[in-house]
Design a protein around this motif. Structure first.
Motif, PDB file in Angstrom:
ATOM      1  N   UNK A  20       0.817  -1.215   0.000  1.00  0.00           N
ATOM      2  CA  UNK A  20       0.000   0.000   0.000  1.00  0.00           C
ATOM      3  C   UNK A  20       0.854   1.271   0.000  1.00  0.00           C
ATOM      4  N   UNK A  21       2.077   1.157  -0.495  1.00  0.00           N
ATOM      5  CA  UNK A  21       2.926   2.326  -0.670  1.00  0.00           C
ATOM      6  C   UNK A  21       3.512   2.261  -2.077  1.00  0.00           C
ATOM      7  N   UNK A  22       3.936   3.423  -2.589  1.00  0.00           N
ATOM      8  CA  UNK A  22       4.491   3.468  -3.936  1.00  0.00           C
ATOM      9  C   UNK A  22       5.945   3.949  -3.911  1.00  0.00           C
ATOM     10  N   UNK A  23       6.512   4.125  -5.101  1.00  0.00           N
ATOM     11  CA  UNK A  23       7.913   4.522  -5.214  1.00  0.00           C
ATOM     12  C   UNK A  23       8.180   5.863  -4.534  1.00  0.00           C
ATOM     13  N   UNK A  24       7.226   6.789  -4.637  1.00  0.00           N
ATOM     14  CA  UNK A  24       7.394   8.099  -4.012  1.00  0.00           C
ATOM     15  C   UNK A  24       7.464   7.989  -2.494  1.00  0.00           C
ATOM     16  N   UNK A  25       6.655   7.084  -1.913  1.00  0.00           N
ATOM     17  CA  UNK A  25       6.718   6.869  -0.468  1.00  0.00           C
ATOM     18  C   UNK A  25       8.095   6.364  -0.050  1.00  0.00           C
ATOM     19  N   UNK A  49       1.859   9.547   6.543  1.00  0.00           N
ATOM     20  CA  UNK A  49       0.409   9.480   6.397  1.00  0.00           C
ATOM     21  C   UNK A  49      -0.069   8.104   5.976  1.00  0.00           C
ATOM     22  N   UNK A  50       0.672   7.078   6.380  1.00  0.00           N
ATOM     23  CA  UNK A  50       0.323   5.699   6.043  1.00  0.00           C
ATOM     24  C   UNK A  50      -0.031   4.938   7.307  1.00  0.00           C
ATOM     25  N   UNK A 189       3.863  14.150  -0.830  1.00  0.00           N
ATOM     26  CA  UNK A 189       3.949  12.854  -1.506  1.00  0.00           C
ATOM     27  C   UNK A 189       3.805  13.034  -3.013  1.00  0.00           C
ATOM     28  N   UNK A 190       2.883  13.892  -3.416  1.00  0.00           N
ATOM     29  CA  UNK A 190       2.704  14.188  -4.837  1.00  0.00           C
ATOM     30  C   UNK A 190       3.981  14.810  -5.418  1.00  0.00           C
TER      31      UNK A 190
END
Length: 205
Positions: A20-25, A49-50, A189-190
């Protein structure tokens, strides 16, 4: 080692489950850990924020990739490899919160160092579309050429009094041939997602 390969490995599905996290995280987490190390899981949960389970998985994968070491009392710290990879990122991408009063934007500013020539590879309209697709509401793209701020394509779209001067003020650390992107909303994050777009498409390694 290539930071892109490592973060792609960290975020890939395992046993059929995508985290539930992506490369940016991943990049953002590495940045937070480096600036605040040693850092405990509760602080990282709040800043990213996770959820707790998601951050636990992220830390586990970072540790398995030798990006961090974890002390049960002190918390997480970057390893030498983690520092090297983050240094690679920071040598190309800079992110900070910025207000553009002339256009009433509370925005994030992402600087891709020495990457103005990226617009020879990708049209400014295409790059803006990629940034909007990543989740931005709006994007303003600028470059520094001959030590002057330009807003390509050279149209009247952003011929707003004071905008160039305001960008120049925010870009005191910018250098010739930098590419600067302002996005709304001012979501960190964006901003890392946009930073990854610029990093992955860079023309000057």
């Amino acid at each position: 080692m290539d930071i892109q390969l490592i973060i792609n490995d960290i975020t890939k599905p395992k046993q059929g489950n995508r985290p539930n996290f992506d490369e940016a995280h991943v990049i953002y987490a590495m940045d937070i850990i480096y600036k605040e190390q040693p850092i405990g899981r509760p602080t990282l949960i709040r800043k990213l924020g996770l959820g707790e389970a998601t951050v636990k998985t992220l830390l586990k994968r970072l540790k398995e990739s030798n990006i961090i070491k974890v002390d049960k009392v002190g918390g997480a710290e970057l390893t030498e490899l983690g520092k090297e990879l983050l240094s690679e990122w920071n040598s190309k991408i800079s992110i900070e919160k910025t207000e553009l009063k002339s256009i009433s934007w509370n925005s994030m500013m992402i600087i891709a160092k020495n990457e103005a020539d990226l617009l020879n590879k990708i049209k400014v309209t295409q790059l803006r579309d990629m940034i909007i697709k990543a989740g931005a509401n709006a994007a303003l793209i600028a470059i520094i050429k001959s030590n002057e701020i330009e807003l390509p394509p050279k149209t009247s779209e952003f011929s707003i009094p004071g905008l160039i001067e305001e960008i120049k003020k925010h870009c005191e650390k910018c250098e010739n041939n930098d590419l600067i992107v302002f996005i709304t909303p001012d979501d960190i994050h964006l901003a890392y997602k946009v930073g990854l777009i610029l990093f992955e498409n860079r023309v000057n390694s």
